[in-house]
Scaffold this active site. Structure first.
Site, PDB file in Angstrom:
ATOM      1  N   ASP A 191       0.829  -1.213   0.000  1.00 25.00           N
ATOM      2  CA  ASP A 191       0.000   0.000   0.000  1.00 25.00           C
ATOM      3  C   ASP A 191       0.860   1.258   0.000  1.00 25.00           C
ATOM      4  O   ASP A 191       2.062   1.212   0.302  1.00 25.00           O
ATOM      5  CB  ASP A 191      -0.888  -0.053   1.257  1.00 25.00           C
TER       6      ASP A 191
ATOM      7  N   ASP B  62     -10.579   2.126  -3.329  1.00 22.27           N
ATOM      8  CA  ASP B  62     -11.102   1.919  -1.975  1.00 22.27           C
ATOM      9  C   ASP B  62     -12.622   1.961  -1.970  1.00 22.27           C
ATOM     10  O   ASP B  62     -13.243   1.683  -0.939  1.00 22.27           O
ATOM     11  CB  ASP B  62     -10.566   3.004  -1.031  1.00 22.27           C
TER      12      ASP B  62
HETATM   13  C1  DGJ Z   1      -5.772   1.945   1.982  1.00 21.91           C
HETATM   14  C2  DGJ Z   1      -6.147   0.717   1.221  1.00 21.91           C
HETATM   15  O1  DGJ Z   1      -6.607   1.037  -0.043  1.00 21.91           O
HETATM   16  C3  DGJ Z   1      -7.185  -0.049   2.022  1.00 21.91           C
HETATM   17  O2  DGJ Z   1      -7.645  -1.146   1.293  1.00 21.91           O
HETATM   18  C4  DGJ Z   1      -6.565  -0.474   3.315  1.00 21.91           C
HETATM   19  O3  DGJ Z   1      -5.528  -1.370   3.080  1.00 21.91           O
HETATM   20  C5  DGJ Z   1      -6.072   0.748   4.054  1.00 21.91           C
HETATM   21  N1  DGJ Z   1      -5.213   1.567   3.252  1.00 21.91           N
HETATM   22  C6  DGJ Z   1      -5.318   0.344   5.294  1.00 21.91           C
HETATM   23  O4  DGJ Z   1      -4.761   1.416   5.920  1.00 21.91           O
END
Ligand code: DGJ
Length: 729
Positions: free
Chosen positions: A479, A549
């Site tokens: 991430d 997201d």
């Molecule tokens: C952003 C990601 O896109 C989410 O899926 C998740 O992993 C969060 N970060 C966790 O902080």
């Protein structure tokens, strides 16, 4: 197919499957763009570029020929200072304070195969026969600067890749201010420009605008390719549609700040340029050094946007993505992020994993919160040590327990970041991007590590590797949750500070290369708050990306449809989440959520322990269905049928390579009163094959399904979907 050079006319003919791209060296000096369009069968091109004398405002570049003005010439690699007043591909600052360069053709080579771009991701070949590469050497005599224009033609695909290498063979330092990877001057401007734009949770929506005189620009200054603009643009002929007409795509294999633009000049020539963002970029090139620009992937289609997308999909699936997972079926996962956020312990995790196993899922992914003291997003990034408060027996034991259930175990990292509240930051406060004398702007309470530094890159490789070696991990979610500010590095001298952004990306590529080669059996998925870095550069290292997201089924229609313009389904993570949805609070049927998520790398992201028996039964069916269709979805040809950007309905389908199997999904967002009877016209089938619809056993020929269409049953209510599986009989 190949690359041909006609010495008598000084013309290069780059010929691929269905396309020709022609360059003429005007007066033996200037590489001019002549043509890019449907394939011209004759190897020799008969039409010299037509040039005429213009008014005094278009200066004469050559004293002996007033027809030649750089102001009007379509130039393959324009620089600045001698009459081309449009956007250049190259801009330099010279040691004497001036900025003028005069690049002229010196020589060229044509060779089988495709060279790698050192330190950068790029498309590749598996055999020398797949591609041919032309390198044109241009030289600026005064400075001793070389510009090597690199063109590769893929023989059986309508793809030309381009990049440029700048070499300093002179005696003095040169500062590169702008080095675009590709420049194409189209003969006219009867095009619409298409771009993929948005923001966090609303990535890659399709936008089109007509070209008019002036500059049409998309870019990122965020240090990453960004949620806001994808490093891609296309020009569409005015009559081009999803299925017909000329479309030209430009995709940059790069994950940092970028620029893509079309400039329409005074005579309607459209100059398209794409490359590293020149704003706040600079690179000091000392004598003997060279600078390699990233690769731009140029695709042409006469079959509209659909044809363009299928070419990108095939190329990126097979000749950009690498590693064991490139052609392997991707596991169906359950991720705990939306189920627990930071609030979990080992027992809860095992319960979710076990529930997943019961439903037929294959991989459990432990998301953010397993390390340091991370009970919220205030702390611990950089301290990649398991949190024994949450996982008393450690990560290794948790991984073993999950593996013992028959599930694979995956783990989340955010390796490029550091929390000020962390041991790492306390020990190395200068390891983040920063500019002395300026406050360090926080985003999500975190700072960006300075990946332009080797010691920082080494730390990331070692700390991540040590965790990966400590537990039975088969998947990593990588991430990255903020953009760059105060872009400066403690180790670079003043004259190199503006190299930090690009050096960061080179450092990131180096880190990823080292980690993926150490752990070839791990499947890596990149993520940047969803799709903030969904770009071809990342796909070279990690064959899939968390698309967004936003897990709402309706929002995902636009996001996945827009993403599919360039990127294949096998690169898109797509999960079923709980309702009301956490991003938009919409309530959609489980069936529809499943149908949307099934069009990518399928998974779930909700608390499976809280489902009703009926929901569990539905999920079992979805999982069984996906397993049967998985290879078709992940590796079949993709056809868009109805656009969510144009109405209430969306539909798309996948067809197997041999056209024996197909899978189509149809979505209607809002219910309609007394609606018309609809038919869905399929695409990509074999017209003479007969296909059986798996849900009702009806048999139709491919041509009927494509030209007459499939009669759609009526469904009541909002957010409904239909799924059709067809098999040849
Ligand atoms: C952003 C990601 O896109 C989410 O899926 C998740 O992993 C969060 N970060 C966790 O902080």
């Amino acid at each position: 197919m190949g690359i041909y050079y006609d010495d008598s006319h000084k013309v290069f003919h780059l010929q691929s499957d269905n396309s020709s791209y022609i360059i003429e060296i005007i007066k033996g000096d200037i590489p001019a763009h002549v043509y890019w369009g449907p394939k011209l069968e004759g190897r020799e091109f008969q039409h010299p570029l037509n040039l005429v004398e213009r008014c005094s405002f278009s200066p004469n570049y050559l004293l002996e020929d007033k027809n030649i003005s750089l102001d009007t010439l379509p130039n393959e690699f324009p620089s600045y200072g001698n009459g081309d007043f449009r956007e250049p591909a190259l801009e330099v600052h010279l040691v004497d304070g001036t900025t003028v360069t005069d690049f002229r053709y010196k020589s060229h080579t044509i060779n089988k195969g495709k060279p790698e771009l050192k330190g950068l991701p790029s498309t590749y070949i598996e055999s020398e026969e797949e591609a041919v590469t032309l390198e044109i050497l241009l030289q600026d005599e005064k400075t001793g600067l070389n510009a090597v224009l690199i063109y590769t033609v893929f023989n059986d695909q309508d793809v030309i890749t381009r990049s440029v290498r700048i070499e300093n063979l002179g005696q003095d330092n040169v500062v590169l201010k702008r080095v675009l990877s590709a420049n194409v001057d189209f003969h006219h401007s009867d095009y619409d420009m298409l771009q993929l734009s948005g923001t966090w949770t609303r990535e890659r929506h399709i936008h089109k605008r007509p070209l008019v005189p002036g500059i049409h620009r998309i870019d990122s200054k965020r240090g990453s390719s960004s949620h806001q603009q994808n490093p891609f643009m296309a020009l569409l002929a005015k009559d081009a549609t999803e299925d017909y007409g000329e479309v030209y795509g430009f995709s940059l294999v790069y994950s940092g700040s970028f620029l893509a633009q079309a400039e329409v000049d005074q005579y309607g020539i459209s100059r398209v340029g794409i490359g590293i963002q020149p704003f706040n970029f600079q690179w000091l090139l000392e004598p003997g050094e060279s600078f390699q620009a990233p690769e731009a992937v140029l695709v042409r289609s006469s079959q509209g946007l659909g044809g363009l997308s299928r070419t990108y999909h095939r190329l990126y699936r097979t000749r950009l993505c690498r590693g064991e997972f490139r052609d392997r079926k991707r596991p169906i996962l359950i991720n705990n992020w939306e189920a627990t956020y930071f609030n979990f312990n080992a027992d809860k995790i095992k319960e979710i994993a076990y529930a997943g196993k019961e439903l037929g899922l294959e991989l459990f992914v432990l998301d953010d919160g397993w390390f340091g003291k991370r009970d919220n997003d205030d702390s611990s990034l950089g301290d990649w040590v398991e949190d024994r408060r949450k996982l008393p027996e450690g990560l290794g034991k948790l991984g073993e327990d999950i593996t013992a259930m028959g599930m694979e175990f995956g783990l989340w990292f955010e390796p490029e970041m550091v929390s000020p509240e962390s041991d790492l930051y306390r020990k190395h406060p200068d390891w983040c991007l920063h500019v002395p004398g300026h406050k360090r702007s926080l985003a999500r309470q975190q700072l960006v590590l300075d990946l332009s530094r080797k010691d920082v890159c080494d730390y990331i490789v070692e700390s991540v590797s040590s965790v990966l070696s400590s537990a039975p991990i088969t998947y990593v979610k990588w991430d990255m949750n903020r953009n760059m500010t105060e872009i400066g590095s403690a180790l670079l001298p003043p004259e190199r500070q503006r190299e930090t952004g690009h050096r960061y990306i080179l450092g990131l590529y180096d880190v990823m290369e080292r980690i993926i080669s150490r752990f070839p059996h791990i499947l890596f998925e990149s993520c940047s708050g969803g799709g903030g870095r969904f770009d071809p550069g990342m796909l070279y290292y990690m064959p899939q990306t968390w698309t967004s997201d936003d897990t709402d089924a309706v929002e995902r229609l636009k996001i996945q449809y827009g993403t599919s313009i360039v990127y294949p389904a096998s690169s898109m993570g797509a999960h079923v989440s709980a309702v009301p949805n956490h991003q938009v609070h919409r309530i959609t049927p489980l069936e529809t959520r499943g149908h949307v998520a099934m069009s990518g790398n399928f998974g779930y992201e909700l608390d499976l322990t809280k489902l009703s028996e009926e929901e569990r039964e539905d999920i079992r069916k979805q999982v069984t269905e996906y397993k049967e269709l998985r290879m078709l979805i992940q590796y079949g040809d993709f056809y868009r049928l109805l656009s969510p950007f144009e109405g209430n309905e969306t539909a798309w389908m996948f067809v197997s390579d041999d056209k024996k199997e197909a899978f189509a999904t149809y979505f209607r967002v809002l219910a309609e009163p007394n609606p018309p009877l609809r038919r869905l016209r399929l695409k990509g089938l074999d017209p003479v094959k007969s296909y059986k619809l798996q849900h009702n056993g009806e048999v139709y020929r491919g041509d009927e399904l494509m030209y007459f269409g499939l009669s759609l049953p009526q469904r009541e209510g909002d957010f409904r979907s239909l799924l059709f599986v067809l098999k040849e009989i």
